[in-house]
Design an enzyme around this catalytic site. Structure first.
Site, PDB file in Angstrom:
ATOM      1  N   ALA A  20      90.105 105.142  79.873  1.00  0.00           N
ATOM      2  CA  ALA A  20      89.460 104.378  78.799  1.00  0.00           C
ATOM      3  C   ALA A  20      89.146 102.954  79.235  1.00  0.00           C
ATOM      4  O   ALA A  20      88.796 102.110  78.425  1.00  0.00           O
ATOM      5  CB  ALA A  20      90.347 104.361  77.558  1.00  0.00           C
ATOM      6  N   GLU A  63      84.776  89.484  84.826  1.00  0.00           N
ATOM      7  CA  GLU A  63      84.568  90.907  85.135  1.00  0.00           C
ATOM      8  C   GLU A  63      83.713  91.080  86.376  1.00  0.00           C
ATOM      9  O   GLU A  63      82.724  90.364  86.572  1.00  0.00           O
ATOM     10  CB  GLU A  63      83.885  91.572  83.931  1.00  0.00           C
ATOM     11  CG  GLU A  63      84.185  93.045  83.820  1.00  0.00           C
ATOM     12  CD  GLU A  63      85.659  93.307  83.532  1.00  0.00           C
ATOM     13  OE1 GLU A  63      86.381  93.686  84.474  1.00  0.00           O
ATOM     14  OE2 GLU A  63      86.091  93.146  82.378  1.00  0.00           O
ATOM     15  N   HIS A  64      84.112  92.040  87.217  1.00  0.00           N
ATOM     16  CA  HIS A  64      83.396  92.325  88.465  1.00  0.00           C
ATOM     17  C   HIS A  64      83.368  91.105  89.382  1.00  0.00           C
ATOM     18  O   HIS A  64      82.383  90.866  90.072  1.00  0.00           O
ATOM     19  CB  HIS A  64      81.952  92.780  88.178  1.00  0.00           C
ATOM     20  CG  HIS A  64      81.852  94.266  87.932  1.00  0.00           C
ATOM     21  ND1 HIS A  64      81.971  95.187  88.947  1.00  0.00           N
ATOM     22  CD2 HIS A  64      81.646  94.965  86.801  1.00  0.00           C
ATOM     23  CE1 HIS A  64      81.832  96.405  88.434  1.00  0.00           C
ATOM     24  NE2 HIS A  64      81.652  96.301  87.132  1.00  0.00           N
ATOM     25  N   TYR A 102      79.490 101.248  91.329  1.00  0.00           N
ATOM     26  CA  TYR A 102      80.482 100.207  91.644  1.00  0.00           C
ATOM     27  C   TYR A 102      80.371  99.799  93.108  1.00  0.00           C
ATOM     28  O   TYR A 102      80.282  98.614  93.447  1.00  0.00           O
ATOM     29  CB  TYR A 102      81.880 100.761  91.339  1.00  0.00           C
ATOM     30  CG  TYR A 102      83.017  99.807  91.562  1.00  0.00           C
ATOM     31  CD1 TYR A 102      83.442  98.966  90.545  1.00  0.00           C
ATOM     32  CD2 TYR A 102      83.684  99.759  92.778  1.00  0.00           C
ATOM     33  CE1 TYR A 102      84.496  98.098  90.737  1.00  0.00           C
ATOM     34  CE2 TYR A 102      84.744  98.900  92.985  1.00  0.00           C
ATOM     35  CZ  TYR A 102      85.149  98.066  91.958  1.00  0.00           C
ATOM     36  OH  TYR A 102      86.201  97.207  92.159  1.00  0.00           O
ATOM     37  N   SER A 138      95.510 103.950  85.574  1.00  0.00           N
ATOM     38  CA  SER A 138      95.795 104.209  86.992  1.00  0.00           C
ATOM     39  C   SER A 138      96.746 103.150  87.553  1.00  0.00           C
ATOM     40  O   SER A 138      97.728 103.487  88.222  1.00  0.00           O
ATOM     41  CB  SER A 138      94.499 104.288  87.811  1.00  0.00           C
ATOM     42  OG  SER A 138      93.742 103.107  87.694  1.00  0.00           O
ATOM     43  N   ASP A 183      94.085  94.727  88.446  1.00  0.00           N
ATOM     44  CA  ASP A 183      94.817  95.619  87.550  1.00  0.00           C
ATOM     45  C   ASP A 183      96.291  95.694  87.917  1.00  0.00           C
ATOM     46  O   ASP A 183      97.176  95.628  87.065  1.00  0.00           O
ATOM     47  CB  ASP A 183      94.225  97.033  87.593  1.00  0.00           C
ATOM     48  CG  ASP A 183      92.769  97.050  87.163  1.00  0.00           C
ATOM     49  OD1 ASP A 183      92.276  96.007  86.694  1.00  0.00           O
ATOM     50  OD2 ASP A 183      92.132  98.104  87.313  1.00  0.00           O
TER      51      ASP A 183
HETATM   52  P1  ADP Z   1      91.730 104.022  83.944  1.00  0.00           P
HETATM   53  O1  ADP Z   1      92.533 103.400  85.033  1.00  0.00           O
HETATM   54  O2  ADP Z   1      90.728 103.093  83.363  1.00  0.00           O
HETATM   55  O3  ADP Z   1      92.552 104.653  82.870  1.00  0.00           O
HETATM   56  P2  ADP Z   1      90.995 105.742  86.110  1.00  0.00           P
HETATM   57  O4  ADP Z   1      89.947 106.795  86.275  1.00  0.00           O
HETATM   58  O5  ADP Z   1      91.047 104.634  87.079  1.00  0.00           O
HETATM   59  O6  ADP Z   1      90.870 105.193  84.606  1.00  0.00           O
HETATM   60  O7  ADP Z   1      92.428 106.414  86.132  1.00  0.00           O
HETATM   61  C1  ADP Z   1      92.675 107.542  85.322  1.00  0.00           C
HETATM   62  C2  ADP Z   1      93.296 108.623  86.185  1.00  0.00           C
HETATM   63  O8  ADP Z   1      94.617 108.216  86.569  1.00  0.00           O
HETATM   64  C3  ADP Z   1      93.482 109.910  85.438  1.00  0.00           C
HETATM   65  O9  ADP Z   1      92.326 110.721  85.496  1.00  0.00           O
HETATM   66  C4  ADP Z   1      94.651 110.551  86.208  1.00  0.00           C
HETATM   67  O10 ADP Z   1      94.201 111.117  87.408  1.00  0.00           O
HETATM   68  C5  ADP Z   1      95.488 109.320  86.565  1.00  0.00           C
HETATM   69  N1  ADP Z   1      96.530 109.065  85.558  1.00  0.00           N
HETATM   70  C6  ADP Z   1      96.753 107.910  84.891  1.00  0.00           C
HETATM   71  N2  ADP Z   1      97.819 108.016  84.059  1.00  0.00           N
HETATM   72  C7  ADP Z   1      98.275 109.272  84.202  1.00  0.00           C
HETATM   73  C8  ADP Z   1      99.346 110.021  83.596  1.00  0.00           C
HETATM   74  N3  ADP Z   1     100.154 109.475  82.686  1.00  0.00           N
HETATM   75  N4  ADP Z   1      99.518 111.298  83.995  1.00  0.00           N
HETATM   76  C9  ADP Z   1      98.716 111.856  84.900  1.00  0.00           C
HETATM   77  N5  ADP Z   1      97.694 111.216  85.495  1.00  0.00           N
HETATM   78  C10 ADP Z   1      97.466 109.945  85.152  1.00  0.00           C
HETATM   79 MG    MG Z   2      91.763 102.713  86.898  1.00  0.00          MG
END
Ligand code: ADP
Ligand code: MG
Length: 378
Positions: free
Chosen positions: A117, A31-32, A218, A122, A166
């Protein structure tokens, strides 16, 4: 008709040309250190994000997400450049920009990876769109190139300075395996990670905590690592041993020293974890997870009370090992547990959260799963 086809048709009036899916991920260990030329050992979870796409005859991009109530966002292709304001759709528009798409598209997203989560919804979103576009236009990017383009989208278009892990695992993962990824050259190899037939389970605990420090915290840690590398005249953290780092302590600030100590010991723990997996020594793997958590908590300083509570409660319930995963300051932890202990471990964690008056956590389990794939072509 599957649900994403139906939602696409209801929203855009026609059927999609292609549907692709890409999973979220959990990083078992490492991690990191992706941005320090390190090694990481993530696996894909079963939950995926689906992208359905249809080519338009013009230069308009329309995009909607089930998780954003199917509301259509329309953007002329020629306006899609870094700096264009927007919300969630930037993750997909960034991919369109990075891949140099030259035609309008209608895009529907349905994400089954929990958002925010720490399970990389993303990257799942970026990689589902990238995989669909790669096939739709026969771009011919290999998975390494595609991972770099999806990362470029998140770095340069969305403005999140994430590493390459990722996107790589979301694209390259194989079922039943973790992916040992060399973040310097993106070479990778699958390492068998057969939890189920060893009577084990990986419990993913979403603490539901999201502390606002995240972005600046970060970036500052990346800067510390870059500063150590510059001061010690090495190419990356990877060239540093604990001995060399200790001998150079006087050249570094106290903070730089402990940040570097995390990077150096964490890279070593990834190699030890691979050896433990190959020997099916899950007790040793658990020990390494615990050591990783302690290092992230004490040296890298990216844990938080909720993550520590999840890890401590898992271990008190008999987990072989547990650690926070992802960037930190909230998000998820993982615990390697005996499958028969799942219900009891969940109870113990829930009670610990109640006692501390934390928001109730959410729980997932997942076997190591398949990376991005084309679901169908229209
Ligand atoms: P993680 O990648 O850990 O889930 P992030 O903050 O990096 O958290 O990414 C989450 C963001 O990605 C959400 O706030 C949204 O902007 C976008 N996102 C991811 N999946 C979706 C989805 N299915 N529909 C719309 N936006 C999404
Ligand atoms: Mg992310």
């Amino acid at each position: 008709m599957s649900s994403i086809d139906r939602i696409f048709a209801d929203t855009f009036g026609q059927s999609p040309d292609i549907v692709a899916a890409a999973p979220g991920r959990v990083n078992l260990i490492g991690e990191h250190i992706d941005y320090s030329d390190g090694f990481v050992l993530p696996f894909a979870i079963a939950d995926q994000t689906y992208a359905a796409i249809r080519i338009r005859p013009d230069r308009l991009v329309r995009i909607a997400s089930v998780q954003r109530r199917n509301k259509i966002v329309s953007v002329p292709l020629d306006d899609i450049k870094p700096g264009l304001k927007g919300e969630w759709e930037r993750y997909a528009l960034g991919v369109i920009w990075a891949m140099g798409v030259k035609q309008g598209l209608d895009i529907m997203i349905d994400g089954h990876v929990p958002l925010g989560a720490g399970l990389s919804s993303s990257a799942a979103l970026e990689c589902s769109v990238a995989t669909a576009i790669n096939h739709l236009f026969s771009c011919g990017f290999d998975l390494h190139a595609l991972a770099r383009l999806a990362q470029k989208a998140e770095n340069d278009y969305v403005g999140v300075p994430c590493g390459i892990m990722d996107q790589s695992v979301s694209l390259m993962a194989q079922p039943g395996s973790a992916l040992l990824l060399d973040c310097r050259d993106l070479t990778s190899r699958n390492v068998s990670f057969d939890v189920a037939s060893n009577g084990l389970e990986l419990l993913i605990i979403d603490t539901q905590a999201h502390h606002s420090l995240t972005d600046g915290g970060y970036a500052r840690r990346r800067q510390s690592c870059e500063s150590v590398v510059a001061k010690l005249l090495v190419q990356s953290m990877r060239e540093l041993s604990l001995e060399k780092l200790s001998a150079s302590k006087d050249l570094l600030s106290d903070t730089e020293f402990i940040r570097a100590r995390h990077a150096v010991t964490e890279i070593a723990r990834v190699h030890s974890a691979v050896a433990a997996l190959e020997a099916k020594n899950f007790v040793e793997l658990g020990r390494l997870l615990n050591a990783s958590h302690a290092s992230l908590r004490d040296d890298y300083n990216v844990s938080c009370p909720e993550l520590n509570a999840a890890v401590d409660a898992s271990i008190s319930a008999g987990a072989l090992g547990a650690r926070m995963v992802g960037g930190g300051f909230g998000g998820s932890a993982i615990a390697l547990i005996k499958a028969v202990d799942t219900v009891g471990t969940i109870h113990t964690i829930e009670n610990a959260f109640k006692r501390a008056s934390f928001k109730a956590p959410r729980f997932f389990t997942s076997l190591p799963s398949q990376g991005a794939q084309i679901i169908r072509r229209g």
